[in-house]
Design a protein around this motif. Sequence first.
Motif, PDB file in Angstrom:
ATOM      1  N   ALA A  51     -18.794   0.395  24.200  1.00 45.25           N
ATOM      2  CA  ALA A  51     -18.198  -0.028  23.097  1.00 45.25           C
ATOM      3  C   ALA A  51     -16.848  -0.751  23.578  1.00 45.25           C
ATOM      4  CB  ALA A  51     -17.770   1.121  22.402  1.00 45.25           C
ATOM      5  N   ALA A  52     -16.083  -0.077  24.596  1.00 43.63           N
ATOM      6  CA  ALA A  52     -14.831  -0.447  25.093  1.00 43.63           C
ATOM      7  C   ALA A  52     -15.213  -2.046  25.713  1.00 43.63           C
ATOM      8  CB  ALA A  52     -14.419   0.503  26.191  1.00 43.63           C
ATOM      9  N   LEU A  53     -16.256  -2.067  26.343  1.00 44.35           N
ATOM     10  CA  LEU A  53     -16.824  -3.530  26.978  1.00 44.35           C
ATOM     11  C   LEU A  53     -16.962  -4.652  26.048  1.00 44.35           C
ATOM     12  CD1 LEU A  53     -19.138  -2.184  29.666  1.00 44.35           C
ATOM     13  CD2 LEU A  53     -16.935  -3.165  30.140  1.00 44.35           C
ATOM     14  N   ALA A  54     -17.663  -4.091  24.863  1.00 38.51           N
ATOM     15  CA  ALA A  54     -17.787  -4.926  23.655  1.00 38.51           C
ATOM     16  C   ALA A  54     -16.461  -5.263  23.194  1.00 38.51           C
ATOM     17  CB  ALA A  54     -18.788  -4.556  22.745  1.00 38.51           C
ATOM     18  N   ASP A  55     -15.545  -4.527  22.961  1.00 36.98           N
ATOM     19  CA  ASP A  55     -14.209  -4.759  22.313  1.00 36.98           C
ATOM     20  C   ASP A  55     -13.314  -5.700  23.293  1.00 36.98           C
ATOM     21  OD1 ASP A  55     -14.995  -3.113  19.815  1.00 36.98           O
ATOM     22  OD2 ASP A  55     -13.961  -1.309  20.833  1.00 36.98           O
ATOM     23  N   ASP A  56     -13.626  -5.573  24.358  1.00 38.15           N
ATOM     24  CA  ASP A  56     -12.935  -6.408  25.487  1.00 38.15           C
ATOM     25  C   ASP A  56     -13.492  -7.852  25.445  1.00 38.15           C
ATOM     26  OD1 ASP A  56     -11.504  -7.606  27.595  1.00 38.15           O
ATOM     27  OD2 ASP A  56     -12.276  -6.278  29.026  1.00 38.15           O
ATOM     28  N   VAL A  57     -14.851  -7.941  25.168  1.00 36.22           N
ATOM     29  CA  VAL A  57     -15.177  -9.341  24.991  1.00 36.22           C
ATOM     30  C   VAL A  57     -14.804  -9.952  23.735  1.00 36.22           C
ATOM     31  CG1 VAL A  57     -17.446 -10.653  24.834  1.00 36.22           C
ATOM     32  CG2 VAL A  57     -17.202  -8.852  26.586  1.00 36.22           C
ATOM     33  N   ALA A  58     -14.972  -9.179  22.596  1.00 39.94           N
ATOM     34  CA  ALA A  58     -14.484  -9.746  21.401  1.00 39.94           C
ATOM     35  C   ALA A  58     -13.078  -9.973  21.415  1.00 39.94           C
ATOM     36  CB  ALA A  58     -14.725  -8.456  20.241  1.00 39.94           C
ATOM     37  N   ALA A  59     -12.218  -9.247  22.019  1.00 35.01           N
ATOM     38  CA  ALA A  59     -10.884  -9.863  22.103  1.00 35.01           C
ATOM     39  C   ALA A  59     -10.710 -11.080  22.852  1.00 35.01           C
ATOM     40  CB  ALA A  59     -10.049  -8.467  22.644  1.00 35.01           C
ATOM     41  N   ARG A  60     -11.279 -10.918  23.781  1.00 36.11           N
ATOM     42  CA  ARG A  60     -11.349 -12.323  24.850  1.00 36.11           C
ATOM     43  C   ARG A  60     -11.997 -13.590  23.827  1.00 36.11           C
ATOM     44  NH1 ARG A  60     -11.674 -11.264  31.062  1.00 36.11           N
ATOM     45  NH2 ARG A  60     -11.221  -8.889  30.790  1.00 36.11           N
ATOM     46  N   LEU A  61     -12.937 -13.446  23.189  1.00 34.56           N
ATOM     47  CA  LEU A  61     -13.562 -14.437  22.421  1.00 34.56           C
ATOM     48  C   LEU A  61     -12.654 -14.965  21.313  1.00 34.56           C
ATOM     49  CD1 LEU A  61     -17.223 -13.483  22.193  1.00 34.56           C
ATOM     50  CD2 LEU A  61     -16.321 -15.305  23.566  1.00 34.56           C
ATOM     51  N   GLY A  62     -11.953 -13.991  20.717  1.00 34.26           N
ATOM     52  CA  GLY A  62     -10.886 -14.085  19.511  1.00 34.26           C
ATOM     53  C   GLY A  62      -9.987 -14.993  19.866  1.00 34.26           C
ATOM     54  N   GLY A  63      -9.605 -15.088  21.073  1.00 37.89           N
ATOM     55  CA  GLY A  63      -8.307 -15.876  21.750  1.00 37.89           C
ATOM     56  C   GLY A  63      -8.948 -17.351  22.147  1.00 37.89           C
ATOM     57  N   THR A  64     -10.089 -17.812  21.798  1.00 43.78           N
ATOM     58  CA  THR A  64     -10.760 -19.038  22.199  1.00 43.78           C
ATOM     59  C   THR A  64     -10.564 -19.885  21.101  1.00 43.78           C
ATOM     60  OG1 THR A  64     -13.070 -18.417  21.353  1.00 43.78           O
ATOM     61  CG2 THR A  64     -12.281 -17.925  23.928  1.00 43.78           C
ATOM     62  N   GLY A  65     -10.114 -19.592  19.964  1.00 39.74           N
ATOM     63  CA  GLY A  65     -10.107 -20.582  18.750  1.00 39.74           C
ATOM     64  C   GLY A  65     -11.453 -20.776  17.984  1.00 39.74           C
ATOM     65  N   LEU A  66     -12.451 -19.804  18.340  1.00 42.15           N
ATOM     66  CA  LEU A  66     -13.770 -19.534  17.654  1.00 42.15           C
ATOM     67  C   LEU A  66     -13.277 -18.993  16.360  1.00 42.15           C
ATOM     68  CD1 LEU A  66     -16.266 -18.642  20.380  1.00 42.15           C
ATOM     69  CD2 LEU A  66     -16.003 -21.026  19.249  1.00 42.15           C
ATOM     70  N   ARG A  67     -13.867 -19.322  15.292  1.00 40.80           N
ATOM     71  CA  ARG A  67     -13.887 -18.703  13.764  1.00 40.80           C
ATOM     72  C   ARG A  67     -14.958 -17.856  13.422  1.00 40.80           C
ATOM     73  NH1 ARG A  67     -12.533 -24.041  13.454  1.00 40.80           N
ATOM     74  NH2 ARG A  67     -14.506 -24.398  12.385  1.00 40.80           N
ATOM     75  N   ARG A  68     -14.998 -16.933  12.716  1.00 37.36           N
ATOM     76  CA  ARG A  68     -15.914 -16.053  12.414  1.00 37.36           C
ATOM     77  C   ARG A  68     -17.038 -17.149  11.671  1.00 37.36           C
ATOM     78  NH1 ARG A  68     -14.893 -10.713  11.908  1.00 37.36           N
ATOM     79  NH2 ARG A  68     -16.397 -10.412  10.551  1.00 37.36           N
ATOM     80  N   GLY A  69     -18.201 -16.577  11.963  1.00 36.13           N
ATOM     81  CA  GLY A  69     -19.334 -17.459  11.478  1.00 36.13           C
ATOM     82  C   GLY A  69     -19.721 -18.662  12.269  1.00 36.13           C
ATOM     83  N   ASP A  70     -19.012 -18.943  13.407  1.00 35.47           N
ATOM     84  CA  ASP A  70     -19.294 -19.804  14.200  1.00 35.47           C
ATOM     85  C   ASP A  70     -20.403 -19.318  15.038  1.00 35.47           C
ATOM     86  OD1 ASP A  70     -17.291 -21.774  13.815  1.00 35.47           O
ATOM     87  OD2 ASP A  70     -16.051 -21.165  15.175  1.00 35.47           O
ATOM     88  N   ALA A  71     -21.210 -20.226  15.558  1.00 43.71           N
ATOM     89  CA  ALA A  71     -22.615 -20.164  16.298  1.00 43.71           C
ATOM     90  C   ALA A  71     -22.303 -19.957  17.939  1.00 43.71           C
ATOM     91  CB  ALA A  71     -23.641 -20.922  16.123  1.00 43.71           C
ATOM     92  N   ILE A  72     -22.515 -19.217  18.618  1.00 48.03           N
ATOM     93  CA  ILE A  72     -22.533 -19.159  20.145  1.00 48.03           C
ATOM     94  C   ILE A  72     -23.915 -18.765  20.940  1.00 48.03           C
ATOM     95  CG2 ILE A  72     -21.769 -16.774  20.156  1.00 48.03           C
ATOM     96  CD1 ILE A  72     -19.528 -17.610  22.312  1.00 48.03           C
ATOM     97  N   GLY A  73     -24.292 -19.444  21.735  1.00 45.67           N
ATOM     98  CA  GLY A  73     -25.390 -19.106  22.475  1.00 45.67           C
ATOM     99  C   GLY A  73     -25.247 -18.113  23.571  1.00 45.67           C
ATOM    100  N   LEU A  74     -26.248 -17.308  23.919  1.00 44.18           N
ATOM    101  CA  LEU A  74     -26.267 -16.434  24.772  1.00 44.18           C
ATOM    102  C   LEU A  74     -27.623 -16.664  25.768  1.00 44.18           C
ATOM    103  CD1 LEU A  74     -25.309 -13.591  26.237  1.00 44.18           C
ATOM    104  CD2 LEU A  74     -26.490 -12.339  24.229  1.00 44.18           C
ATOM    105  N   VAL A  75     -27.611 -16.938  27.174  1.00 49.29           N
ATOM    106  CA  VAL A  75     -28.604 -16.746  28.088  1.00 49.29           C
ATOM    107  C   VAL A  75     -28.215 -15.978  29.044  1.00 49.29           C
ATOM    108  CG1 VAL A  75     -29.572 -18.419  29.681  1.00 49.29           C
ATOM    109  CG2 VAL A  75     -28.860 -19.253  27.479  1.00 49.29           C
ATOM    110  N   CYS A  76     -29.086 -14.881  29.207  1.00 54.96           N
ATOM    111  CA  CYS A  76     -29.131 -13.759  30.227  1.00 54.96           C
ATOM    112  C   CYS A  76     -30.170 -13.022  30.236  1.00 54.96           C
ATOM    113  CB  CYS A  76     -27.863 -13.049  29.576  1.00 54.96           C
ATOM    114  SG  CYS A  76     -27.349 -11.684  30.756  1.00 54.96           S
ATOM    115  N   ALA A  77     -30.501 -12.392  31.368  1.00 56.98           N
ATOM    116  CA  ALA A  77     -31.618 -11.449  31.568  1.00 56.98           C
ATOM    117  C   ALA A  77     -31.366 -10.275  31.025  1.00 56.98           C
ATOM    118  CB  ALA A  77     -31.935 -11.351  33.038  1.00 56.98           C
ATOM    119  N   ASN A  78     -32.314  -9.294  30.976  1.00 56.69           N
ATOM    120  CA  ASN A  78     -32.308  -7.995  30.454  1.00 56.69           C
ATOM    121  C   ASN A  78     -31.369  -7.095  31.389  1.00 56.69           C
ATOM    122  OD1 ASN A  78     -34.048  -8.602  28.617  1.00 56.69           O
ATOM    123  ND2 ASN A  78     -35.417  -6.919  28.546  1.00 56.69           N
ATOM    124  N   ASN A  79     -30.213  -7.344  31.111  1.00 57.56           N
ATOM    125  CA  ASN A  79     -28.757  -6.579  31.902  1.00 57.56           C
ATOM    126  C   ASN A  79     -27.774  -6.123  31.048  1.00 57.56           C
ATOM    127  OD1 ASN A  79     -27.470  -8.932  31.939  1.00 57.56           O
ATOM    128  ND2 ASN A  79     -28.533  -9.637  33.803  1.00 57.56           N
TER     129      ASN A  79
END
Length: 530
Positions: A55-83
């Motif tokens: 949860a702490a890692l997820a909150d860290d990512v959420a905070a960093r994404l919140g500083g990018t100018g993205l708004r709630r409801g914006d779409a973002i892609g995710l490309v990654c293996a099962n890790n």
Amino acid sequence: MAVPAAASVRGADRYQPPEITGLADLLDRQVRERPRARALIVTGDRVHLSYRALAALADDVAARLGGTGLRRGDAIGLVCANNAEFVVALLGAARAGLVVAPLDPALPGSQLSARLEALGARALLLGPAAADAPPIAQVRVPTWPLRVVASRAGTAAVALDTGARAVRDVRGAAHELSDHDALVLFTAGTTDRARMVPLTHANVAASVRGICATYELGPGDATVAVMPFFHGHGLFAALLASLAGGGCVLLPERGRFSARTFWDDMRAAAATWFTAVPAIHEILLDRAEIAYPGPQTPPLKFVRSCSAPLNTATQRALERTFGAPLLSAYGMTESTHQVTSEPLPPRGPLKHGSVGRPTGVALRVVDQDGRTCPVGTQGEVWVHGPTVARGYLGDPGETARSFTDEWLRTGDLGALDKEGYLSLTGRIKNLIDRGGEKISPEHVEDILAGCPGVAEAAVFAIPDATYGQRVGAAVVVRGGEGIGAEQILRYCRDRLASFEVPDRIALVAALPHTAKGGLDRLAVEARYAP
């Protein structure tokens, strides 16, 4: 070996599925009540990440994404293996109010870019590729690399480079999304055929609760991630349901399924169950004599199969080998994965050849006029309920064809028995028309798979000037069996109608499969039908 009748039951009528509202609060209860419990096992060192750490890692990512100018409801892609990066990126973006579109890392750059642009994604979160996989292709949208560094002590930190600015004015279907949406999943298919399915947080919550309730998943459960997370099977059944229920998921070191390490991973996780497609079950069964550790493996409560038909002979062999009930399930992207499943013993009987009973949805089998079919009569399967998506993004025509008064028209053929168990008989679009006789390739494949010595089969239409189409089959024979095409045909003639018996059988070394493990019928037709 006999299947234990009550191995999967916690206690009559005491199980309560987790209370969640979507992706954003998926971990919250576990963080409050069991913060030190293991949530993930990651890396080659098999580091345990607790719910608090995740949860702490997820909150860290959420905070960093919140500083990018993205708004709630914006779409973002995710490309990654099962890790770990996939899990942290997914949950972090959800906590930031973004709509996440997981994509297959194996897609070429042109297809990845096409899907991101069709959606209108403002940026792409990029995690590591699976071991030995080609590098993830470059795309035409801003790309933000993400890495998770975990120590053997269970501490972890995230690195996220958001230096490239998100796209401001995007085209595509993103304008149809809102902060009620959690995910956009792409259906299986080529770039031209893949459709975008928006899933709300309410869809996700209903799906996860239904899966947890079906299998009574809880804090004592653990599994190994076999299926890729960019499809519903691996995402909802293995990952999200496990985390919501307070269980543990081991992510293989290579970032994807490995038959060589699978049973070691199962032991390391003290796994109580796993879910896979039939092709992977066949691999594990074929390797069981040399790889299955038997008593050294923690006893399994159940094994689950989904995403493609599982023939009855394989189901029985798996149960004998692993000493656990094999539960067949049925789902699709448009229904946020699971629609039906065989129940845990003794919650109901196991009916080999069926995919079980509805799980949290209403189900109908209808004729060509939309009228409900009598019990035992084949028709199209329709689904209604809280897991059903609202339609397809950017495709009102296909939405109108596939969704009728909030009922999803699946395109699958099947029949219900008196106890509400569904048996699937094929796909409407796959039917072979041989001189007016409609033939289900899935039914013929099931018969072929029961022939001694046959490992896998694919049935397809052969163009024919007289009948319109004839029946062809590509068959994989187990090594050392020495079975030939004529023996297979004799087996078929005793079990199929004359018009269903293949007119041509090709013995092949292997069959092509899609990224999620199902038979790639387009590739089969292109290779063997001409």
